[in-house]
Design a protein around this motif. Sequence first.
Motif, mmCIF file in Angstrom:
data_model
loop_
_atom_site.group_PDB
_atom_site.id
_atom_site.type_symbol
_atom_site.label_atom_id
_atom_site.label_comp_id
_atom_site.label_asym_id
_atom_site.label_seq_id
_atom_site.Cartn_x
_atom_site.Cartn_y
_atom_site.Cartn_z
ATOM 1 N N VAL A 144 -35.570 27.472 20.263
ATOM 2 C CA VAL A 144 -36.228 28.524 19.481
ATOM 3 C C VAL A 144 -35.671 28.496 18.058
ATOM 4 O O VAL A 144 -34.467 28.408 17.858
ATOM 5 N N LEU A 145 -36.575 28.564 17.096
ATOM 6 C CA LEU A 145 -36.151 28.567 15.696
ATOM 7 C C LEU A 145 -36.611 29.851 15.019
ATOM 8 O O LEU A 145 -37.756 30.273 15.193
ATOM 9 N N LEU A 146 -35.688 30.485 14.315
ATOM 10 C CA LEU A 146 -36.019 31.705 13.584
ATOM 11 C C LEU A 146 -36.097 31.379 12.111
ATOM 12 O O LEU A 146 -35.147 30.816 11.561
ATOM 13 N N ILE A 147 -37.209 31.720 11.475
ATOM 14 C CA ILE A 147 -37.261 31.608 10.014
ATOM 15 C C ILE A 147 -36.918 32.992 9.486
ATOM 16 O O ILE A 147 -37.676 33.950 9.669
ATOM 17 N N GLY A 148 -35.734 33.130 8.884
ATOM 18 C CA GLY A 148 -35.272 34.428 8.398
ATOM 19 C C GLY A 148 -33.996 34.848 9.097
ATOM 20 O O GLY A 148 -33.992 35.038 10.316
ATOM 21 N N GLY A 153 -34.273 38.863 12.443
ATOM 22 C CA GLY A 153 -34.183 37.465 12.871
ATOM 23 C C GLY A 153 -32.988 37.250 13.785
ATOM 24 O O GLY A 153 -33.107 36.612 14.841
ATOM 25 N N LEU A 154 -31.841 37.800 13.404
ATOM 26 C CA LEU A 154 -30.633 37.601 14.223
ATOM 27 C C LEU A 154 -30.753 38.324 15.561
ATOM 28 O O LEU A 154 -30.362 37.804 16.604
ATOM 29 N N GLU A 155 -31.325 39.526 15.524
ATOM 30 C CA GLU A 155 -31.456 40.276 16.783
ATOM 31 C C GLU A 155 -32.454 39.602 17.729
ATOM 32 O O GLU A 155 -32.205 39.481 18.921
ATOM 33 N N ALA A 156 -33.570 39.149 17.176
ATOM 34 C CA ALA A 156 -34.571 38.474 18.025
ATOM 35 C C ALA A 156 -33.982 37.166 18.560
ATOM 36 O O ALA A 156 -34.161 36.821 19.735
ATOM 37 N N GLY A 157 -33.255 36.449 17.694
ATOM 38 C CA GLY A 157 -32.626 35.198 18.122
ATOM 39 C C GLY A 157 -31.645 35.460 19.242
ATOM 40 O O GLY A 157 -31.622 34.748 20.256
ATOM 41 N N ASN A 158 -30.881 36.525 19.091
ATOM 42 C CA ASN A 158 -29.889 36.828 20.120
ATOM 43 C C ASN A 158 -30.556 37.214 21.442
ATOM 44 O O ASN A 158 -30.072 36.860 22.516
ATOM 45 N N GLU A 166 -31.876 27.882 23.153
ATOM 46 C CA GLU A 166 -31.003 27.429 22.059
ATOM 47 C C GLU A 166 -31.570 27.998 20.762
ATOM 48 O O GLU A 166 -32.760 27.847 20.498
ATOM 49 N N ILE A 167 -30.705 28.592 19.955
ATOM 50 C CA ILE A 167 -31.201 29.310 18.770
ATOM 51 C C ILE A 167 -30.746 28.662 17.461
ATOM 52 O O ILE A 167 -29.552 28.462 17.240
ATOM 53 N N THR A 168 -31.734 28.388 16.614
ATOM 54 C CA THR A 168 -31.451 27.908 15.261
ATOM 55 C C THR A 168 -32.061 28.900 14.271
ATOM 56 O O THR A 168 -33.191 29.357 14.474
ATOM 57 N N VAL A 169 -31.302 29.232 13.240
ATOM 58 C CA VAL A 169 -31.814 30.173 12.231
ATOM 59 C C VAL A 169 -31.859 29.463 10.873
ATOM 60 O O VAL A 169 -30.875 28.855 10.454
ATOM 61 N N VAL A 170 -33.016 29.559 10.226
ATOM 62 C CA VAL A 170 -33.184 28.980 8.896
ATOM 63 C C VAL A 170 -33.314 30.136 7.902
ATOM 64 O O VAL A 170 -34.200 30.981 8.052
ATOM 65 N N GLU A 171 -32.394 30.192 6.937
ATOM 66 C CA GLU A 171 -32.402 31.310 5.982
ATOM 67 C C GLU A 171 -32.497 30.761 4.560
ATOM 68 O O GLU A 171 -31.748 29.877 4.175
ATOM 69 N N PHE A 172 -33.396 31.340 3.804
ATOM 70 C CA PHE A 172 -33.626 30.931 2.423
ATOM 71 C C PHE A 172 -32.404 31.218 1.536
ATOM 72 O O PHE A 172 -32.010 30.404 0.715
ATOM 73 N N PHE A 173 -31.781 32.387 1.749
ATOM 74 C CA PHE A 173 -30.585 32.721 0.954
ATOM 75 C C PHE A 173 -29.380 31.913 1.439
ATOM 76 O O PHE A 173 -29.403 31.355 2.537
ATOM 77 N N ALA A 191 -19.565 32.493 11.208
ATOM 78 C CA ALA A 191 -18.615 31.822 12.108
ATOM 79 C C ALA A 191 -18.653 32.459 13.497
ATOM 80 O O ALA A 191 -18.647 31.761 14.517
ATOM 81 N N GLN A 192 -18.742 33.788 13.532
ATOM 82 C CA GLN A 192 -18.761 34.446 14.848
ATOM 83 C C GLN A 192 -20.033 34.093 15.631
ATOM 84 O O GLN A 192 -19.980 33.791 16.821
ATOM 85 N N LEU A 193 -21.169 34.121 14.940
ATOM 86 C CA LEU A 193 -22.427 33.813 15.640
ATOM 87 C C LEU A 193 -22.464 32.343 16.067
ATOM 88 O O LEU A 193 -22.997 32.017 17.120
ATOM 89 N N GLU A 194 -21.874 31.473 15.255
ATOM 90 C CA GLU A 194 -21.806 30.058 15.654
ATOM 91 C C GLU A 194 -20.974 29.914 16.924
ATOM 92 O O GLU A 194 -21.327 29.153 17.816
ATOM 93 N N SER A 195 -19.912 30.717 17.023
ATOM 94 C CA SER A 195 -19.074 30.640 18.224
ATOM 95 C C SER A 195 -19.853 31.114 19.455
ATOM 96 O O SER A 195 -19.513 30.805 20.578
ATOM 97 N N MET A 196 -20.923 31.900 19.207
ATOM 98 C CA MET A 196 -21.760 32.374 20.325
ATOM 99 C C MET A 196 -22.886 31.384 20.640
ATOM 100 O O MET A 196 -23.663 31.609 21.556
ATOM 101 N N GLY A 197 -23.030 30.358 19.817
ATOM 102 C CA GLY A 197 -24.041 29.336 20.117
ATOM 103 C C GLY A 197 -25.167 29.214 19.101
ATOM 104 O O GLY A 197 -26.036 28.357 19.242
#
Length: 397
Positions: A144-148, A153-158, A166-173, A191-197
């Motif tokens: 699953v890829l989140l744009i934003g 975006g983070l809550e939906a990804g989680n 598997e969650i990937t997030v693409v952020e413009f900023f 770093a914390q979210l990366e440690s969660m996957g």
Amino acid sequence: MKYVIIGNGVAGTTAAAHIRKLDSDGEITVLTDEATPFYSRIRLIEYLAGEAAEKDIVIYKDEWYKKNNISLLLNTRIADIDKDKKEVMTSNGESSGFDKLLFATGSFSFVPPITGSDKKGVFTLRTIRDADEIIHYAKGMKKVLLIGGGVLGLEAGNALRKRGHEITVVEFFQRLLPRQMDSGGAEILKAQLESMGFTFFLGAKSKEIVGDDKVTGLVLEDGTKIDCDLIIISAGVRPHAELAKKLGLTIKKGLIVNDRMETEIKDIYAAGDLIEHRGVFYGIWPAAQKQGEIAGMNMAGGNTLYEGTTMSNILKVVGVDLAAAGDVDEEGKCESIVQKDREKYVYKKLVIKDNMLSGCIFYGDITGYRKVLKAIEEKRDIVDIRMNLEKWDLSGL
Ligand SMILES: Cc1cc2nc3c(=O)[nH]c(=O)nc-3n(C[C@H](O)[C@H](O)[C@H](O)COP(=O)(O)OP(=O)(O)OC[C@H]3O[C@@H](n4cnc5c(N)ncnc54)[C@H](O)[C@@H]3O)c2cc1C
């Protein structure tokens, strides 16, 4: 008196409740194009994660409407309004008169112009129907890829991470939560979210969604291709203002209202995600609720003014305590008091302007957040307790 409210979200429903408090006889009709009575959009995240059922997130059930003598018309889209005849027209051609009308039509998810965003497997999340479609499509899918990389975006990804994706997030900023975090905090959060996957691509511009009819990946401006089976776009919201536009009302960031929540047309009010008040477009629940309350009271003959709401948000990702409010001063223009512990995933910041708290970030430990939010809202002078605040002693607030 006949009151018609378009939209049964928190703004419309709160308005209906407040009209009823002041007018026990008036005829109140709430219309919505959705199929569900007033529910919590905030809790759609739990619904998406499979942790709450529809009945759990519905706030007012049929009994509430009966008890308050409020008619709720579901699956009813208003297609037009005749302001002179004072009538609303449904998409089925039925019309109904009003003495006072409230636009509480909320907002919709913005889809940036990315080639391929019309492919199967590309979603936004705004309604319970959207969540159902995502859950259905995600079955058997892995990536699953989140744009934003904002709160949604983070809550939906989680939520989908918890379902095993598997969650990937693409952020413009260049940082996560661009509206709620400064770069110091966002770095630790990443770093914390990366440690969660989670996997992140920051400062990344989406160029094209690829796949035949179904999405198979996202190509970034720099040519990077990220494989995925499903994409959720959460790139902000825009006001649902088509009806207001047809009436010739002024729409900037949102539909312009005054402090009484009145539009430029007599007896037509507006509240919630679709409005702009004193130059601010909010898009948050507490603001929509307060505006609904003010609009409802004024529609029923009151005279109450809306003074604005402090921007605030809490990230609801289990294991990540994060709340932010007001101006988080990303550019470092104001004085601030910062506490940081990278190892423990803690970052706290109080922003100070003119001897008042103007914003805060509480990440890793949200003790005292409500107190600080209140002090921001009340514009409390902190000169006398400044030394204590430097030591993160909030007892004087
Ligand atoms: C997944 C998610 C999580 C969120 N989390 C948070 C959070 O943690 N904190 C926070 O503060 N905010 C959060 N928000 C934002 C918050 O939910 C909104 O600010 C709030 O719901 C806005 O309420 P509203 O009543 O203005 O509009 P809405 O809730 O959008 O209601 C408007 C209604 O009007 C209907 N409508 C529109 N046009 C028509 C028409 N022509 N005819 C009939 N009906 C129509 C719409 O379908 C909708 O049902 C979240 C939003 C989402 C989607």
